[in-house]
Design an enzyme around this catalytic site. Structure first.
Site, PDB file in Angstrom:
ATOM      1  N   ALA A  84       0.734  -1.247  -0.014  1.00  0.00           N
ATOM      2  CA  ALA A  84      -0.149   0.207  -0.165  1.00  0.00           C
ATOM      3  C   ALA A  84       0.969   1.241  -0.020  1.00  0.00           C
ATOM      4  CB  ALA A  84      -0.965   0.019   1.212  1.00  0.00           C
ATOM      5  N   GLU A 106      -0.193  -6.503   2.237  1.00  0.00           N
ATOM      6  CA  GLU A 106      -0.256  -5.286   3.118  1.00  0.00           C
ATOM      7  C   GLU A 106      -0.811  -5.510   4.314  1.00  0.00           C
ATOM      8  OE1 GLU A 106      -0.035  -1.935   4.898  1.00  0.00           O
ATOM      9  OE2 GLU A 106       0.893  -2.210   2.682  1.00  0.00           O
ATOM     10  N   ARG A 111      -4.770   0.858   4.980  1.00  0.00           N
ATOM     11  CA  ARG A 111      -3.803   1.147   3.833  1.00  0.00           C
ATOM     12  C   ARG A 111      -4.384   0.182   2.592  1.00  0.00           C
ATOM     13  NH1 ARG A 111       0.705   3.859   3.798  1.00  0.00           N
ATOM     14  NH2 ARG A 111       1.741   2.395   2.794  1.00  0.00           N
ATOM     15  N   ARG A 180      13.357  -4.683  12.075  1.00  0.00           N
ATOM     16  CA  ARG A 180      12.163  -5.121  11.497  1.00  0.00           C
ATOM     17  C   ARG A 180      12.333  -5.298   9.914  1.00  0.00           C
ATOM     18  NH1 ARG A 180       6.954  -1.353  11.315  1.00  0.00           N
ATOM     19  NH2 ARG A 180       8.336   0.018  10.645  1.00  0.00           N
ATOM     20  N   CYS A 203      12.650   4.829   1.993  1.00  0.00           N
ATOM     21  CA  CYS A 203      12.813   6.297   1.697  1.00  0.00           C
ATOM     22  C   CYS A 203      13.504   7.090   3.029  1.00  0.00           C
ATOM     23  CB  CYS A 203      11.607   7.198   1.370  1.00  0.00           C
ATOM     24  SG  CYS A 203      10.257   6.935   2.672  1.00  0.00           S
TER      25      CYS A 203
END
Length: 265
Positions: A84, A106, A111, A180, A203
């Site tokens: 998502a 997802e 989302r 994670r 990102c």
């Protein structure tokens, strides 16, 4: 978002560019023919009829790179592990010409709704959506002997100041994300077929979530190798080569880290 990606499954880039420019949108061509940088717009780029028709989707130019490097073909079985809102999922489908199969997973129910919305709006036909936690769901896939030709892991991360001006992230947050990410990357590589490709991206600007994750995975596995990404392909973006041929996109562009991994045994 500083750009848009034209949905070539529905419209040609030239026709869409002409339609938007007639409305006063100023666009600049980029390193790929169906993506444009937005220089100016008299309205929100997500409020046009063309957007609602699924002719394009707002997408940062940096985030084009992970699906491009994965480069699935129309015969591939692809896993999008954290899919998502579906910007990269729909891009994978576009690259595959709406053929083959993409399993889009997802964890968030909220989302997942935006994922479904984008897939429906853009006329995507080759995606199966699963609202699951990959950290649990992967066991089912392995038990069913389900493995993948290509995998995209655009991993949950701590974000960056370009995307979130109010970002206030602690060292503990960054380390939590890193742990994670290592778990998810190991899972993805376990689900990858021999000679298959996995692209890992975030990102985040933090090395703990990027280079350190790759160093960890190389230290703990002997069945993979890093494939070098050529930064010269992405003209107009502030890109540089990083650890073992991975790639970083740096401000003023939206930051991204991309690693391309091949399973060799």
């Amino acid at each position: 978002m500083n750009g848009i990606r034209v949905n070539t499954l529905k419209i040609s880039p030239n026709i869409l560019k002409e339609r938007l420019e007639k409305k006063g949108v100023k666009l600049k061509e980029t390193f790929i023919g169906y993506a444009f940088k937005i220089l100016d717009s008299p309205f929100s780029i997500g409020s046009t009829p063309e957007y609602l028709f699924g002719y394009y989707i707002p997408q940062s130019l940096s985030s084009l790179i992970p699906p491009l490097e994965l480069n699935p073909n129309k015969n591939d079985f692809v896993l999008d592990m954290c899919s998502a809102p579906g910007v990269k999922t729909t891009y994978l489908s576009q690259i595959m010409e709406n053929k083959g199969t993409i399993l889009a997973v997802e964890i968030s129910n909220r989302r997942t709704k935006s994922l479904k919305s984008n897939i429906n709006r853009m006329g995507i036909l080759n995606v199966i959506i699963m609202n699951k936690d990959m950290r649990i769901y992967y066991k089912y896939l392995i038990n069913k002997n389900i493995f993948f030709d290509k995998i995209l892991l655009d991993a949950p991360c701590s974000g960056n100041i370009i995307k979130d001006k109010n970002r206030n992230v602690s060292k503990e947050d960054i380390l939590y994300c890193s742990e994670r990410q290592k778990i998810l990357l190991n899972i993805g590589l376990d689900l990858l077929k021999k000679d298959g490709t996995l692209v890992y991206s975030t990102c985040s600007l933090e090395k703990e979530e990027n280079e350190d994750v790759i160093k960890y995975i190389l230290k703990n596995r002997d069945d993979i190798e890093i494939e070098k990404i050529n930064p010269n392909k992405y003209k107009g973006l502030n890109v540089k080569e990083s650890y073992k041929g991975t790639l970083r996109v740096l401000p003023p562009d939206e930051p991204f880290f991309i690693a391309k991994i091949r399973k060799i045994k």
